[in-house]
Design an enzyme around this catalytic site. Structure first.
Site, mmCIF file in Angstrom:
data_model
loop_
_atom_site.group_PDB
_atom_site.id
_atom_site.type_symbol
_atom_site.label_atom_id
_atom_site.label_comp_id
_atom_site.label_asym_id
_atom_site.label_seq_id
_atom_site.Cartn_x
_atom_site.Cartn_y
_atom_site.Cartn_z
ATOM 1 C CG ASP A 82 -5.940 -2.985 -3.995
ATOM 2 O OD1 ASP A 82 -6.321 -1.963 -3.414
ATOM 3 O OD2 ASP A 82 -4.865 -3.413 -3.817
ATOM 4 C CG HIS B 96 -5.449 -3.040 0.119
ATOM 5 N ND1 HIS B 96 -4.872 -2.352 -0.904
ATOM 6 C CD2 HIS B 96 -4.857 -2.369 1.284
ATOM 7 C CE1 HIS B 96 -4.170 -1.373 -0.676
ATOM 8 N NE2 HIS B 96 -3.889 -1.225 0.764
ATOM 9 C CB SER C 42 -1.002 -0.147 1.184
ATOM 10 O OG SER C 42 -2.040 0.919 0.910
#
Length: 519
Positions: free
Chosen positions: A457, A487, A239
């Site tokens: 995602d 994610h 991320s």
């Protein structure tokens, strides 16, 4: 108010599922991590922002590894884990000046053929690597055989001079602030709340407020590499951790070892572009969820938007005595979209809310907001805002945001309004100026970097992976795509993704750019 690219969401999703990444390793931890220092170096960078040669007091420091202690938000991990404090300059422009301490955690490699240290950043920004690394180790047990697993709390986070901008009581008092203001009174309250939060951060952080940028942390990583005794940096960024990894590669291309960037932040997007990307990503994930329940995505989204509109006018009662507001409900909807396995939880929470009980959505929102059953909130959101507002130069005004709202609302009737207003509210009246519109990640001369995107995602839409690979440069960025949900891709159920990543990290095998994993 919290942005949706959050390490906390990863952690809360894991807790929600109560499966997968849990517990520390029970291995002996054979194989030693080097504590010698490399030769003092300058930043291997084509960037105009360089540092002076580092003093030996930094590069030759010996880490005093010892048993990890419990923190205010986390119990002490098992004895397989060791903790230490690394000294880094407060201001990288003055490397021989004042220092701050960074909290580190490691577990030594479990096999005999050790490659080196593998650093992890789980995202946020603002996530505590010290708290999360032991929980994640089960997911990377194959990597643990040949790497020391290492993570840390970046500057301004957790045990590394962590910032708390508000008390728990003050945070709960702001639950009634409408993050999608419809009237002048609500708009005034929304922006006043943003101003007050920034002042609280400035008071809490002091001089640190101007020294918690992604660039600062990337420089910390290279000092960490040297003190750990590694010639090259091996790194796993998730991320926001992908943006951090890209910035590191730009600053230190010759020190890039094996870098994995999973759930990739688009480095070409400014703060408004990033919000637009997320709006598309979450609506795409919501559409996939609705299809899985047999609903038409357009009609299902309209139904959820209507629920949120009703909550805007009249919050729902919950079993805790608190009210489920529109903003808390939206946050509760977001959390289960991070993992396909959590979709049934979303169905139950939405059904309960439609029936007049907001308890389940509130519980999901609390999980996302890092609020425990006693009313104590973690500081991830505080650190996230302090870091991202120092990074982001773009500061849309309320007037500019109003003009943007139709574009956001066209993309998503559920998330658009919130994400649009967030572009103005997040860093409104912030005490320090932002550093860049978009991060510089070009890394000419670096070793190949594996960039992993997931088509489902919600928080970091998969298009960002191609953008990152392109901006890293020809021969450097190598894209791997997984046609999945949730994610992140590694450890999410794809043998193809996991084996490709493992081969790269363990054997140095670089896949063909553009490889697609269908399952």
């Amino acid at each position: 108010m919290a942005r949706f690219v959050r390490w906390t969401a990863l952690m809360a999703a894991a807790a929600l599922l109560t499966a997968g990444c849990s517990g520390g390793s029970s291995d002996d931890g054979k194989g030693g991590a080097g504590t010698g220092a490399a030769t003092p170096s300058t930043a291997d960078s084509t960037s105009t922002s360089t540092t002076a040669a580092l003093p030996a007091s930094l590069t030759a420091q010996k880490l005093d590894w010892g048993r990890c202690k419990a923190t205010g938000d986390s119990a002490a991990p098992s004895s397989d884990w060791q903790c230490a404090t690394l000294k880094v300059p407060l201001d990288w422009a003055k490397p021989d000046g004042s220092t701050i301490g960074l909290a580190l955690i490691r577990s030594r490699s479990t096999g005999g053929d050790r490659i080196g240290s593998l650093l992890f950043n789980f995202g946020g920004p603002g996530g505590s690597g010290v708290d999360y690394m032991p929980a994640y180790s089960a997911a990377v047990s194959a990597l643990h055989e040949r790497y020391d697993l290492v993570s840390w709390d970046p500057r301004g986070v957790g045990a590394s001079e962590g910032v708390r901008c508000r008390s728990d009581k003050a945070i709960q008092a702001t639950e009634d602030v409408d993050a999608t203001p419809d009237t002048p009174t609500e708009e005034t309250a929304y922006f006043q709340d943003a101003t007050d939060f920034g002042k609280g951060c400035e008071k809490a952080a002091g001089k640190l407020m101007s020294h918690v940028s992604t660039t600062d942390t990337a420089r910390d990583m290279d000092l960490m590499r040297q003190v750990l005794g590694d010639d090259k940096l091996h790194y796993f960024g998730i991320s926001y951790g992908t943006e951090l990894g890209g910035v590191y590669a730009h600053l230190f291309p010759k020190k890039v070892g094996r870098l994995i960037l999973d759930a990739v932040v688009d480095p070409s997007a400014d703060s408004v572009g990033h919000a637009l990307n997320q709006t598309r990503g979450f609506q795409r994930a919501l559409d996939d969820y609705l299809k899985s329940t047999g609903q038409d995505p357009t009609q299902g989204s309209k139904k959820i938007a209507a629920l949120l509109k009703r909550l805007d006018a009249k919050p729902l009662a919950t079993s805790s005595g608190r009210k489920l507001t529109q903003t808390l409900a939206l946050t509760g909807i977001v959390l289960p979209l991070y993992s396909k396995e959590s979709w049934p939880t979303l169905t139950s929470a939405l059904d309960s809310a439609e029936g007049g009980d907001g308890s389940e959505l509130l519980a999901l929102a609390d999980g996302y907001n890092d609020r425990d059953s006693t009313g104590h909130y973690g500081t991830t959101t505080h650190s996230q805002r302090v870091i991202s507002c120092l990074d982001d130069k773009q500061r849309p005004t309320p007037e500019q945001t109003r003009k943007l709202l139709p574009e956001f609302e066209k993309i998503s009737p559920v998330f658009g309004d919130f994400m649009g207003w967030d572009t103005a509210g997040w860093c409104h009246d912030w005490p320090v100026a932002g550093q860049y519109d978009t991060p510089e990640v070009s890394a000419s001369g670096a070793a190949p970097v594996l960039v992993v995107g997931n088509t489902g995602d919600p928080a970091t839409p998969y298009e960002g992976a191609r953008k990152m690979a392109d901006e890293l440069g020809k021969g450097v960025g190598v894209e791997l795509t997984w046609k999945g949900e949730g994610h992140g891709a590694y450890g999410s159920g794809s043998d193809c993704v996991d084996s490709t990543v493992d081969a790269y990290l363990l054997k140095g095998t670089v896949p063909k750019d553009g490889k697609v994993c269908a399952s």
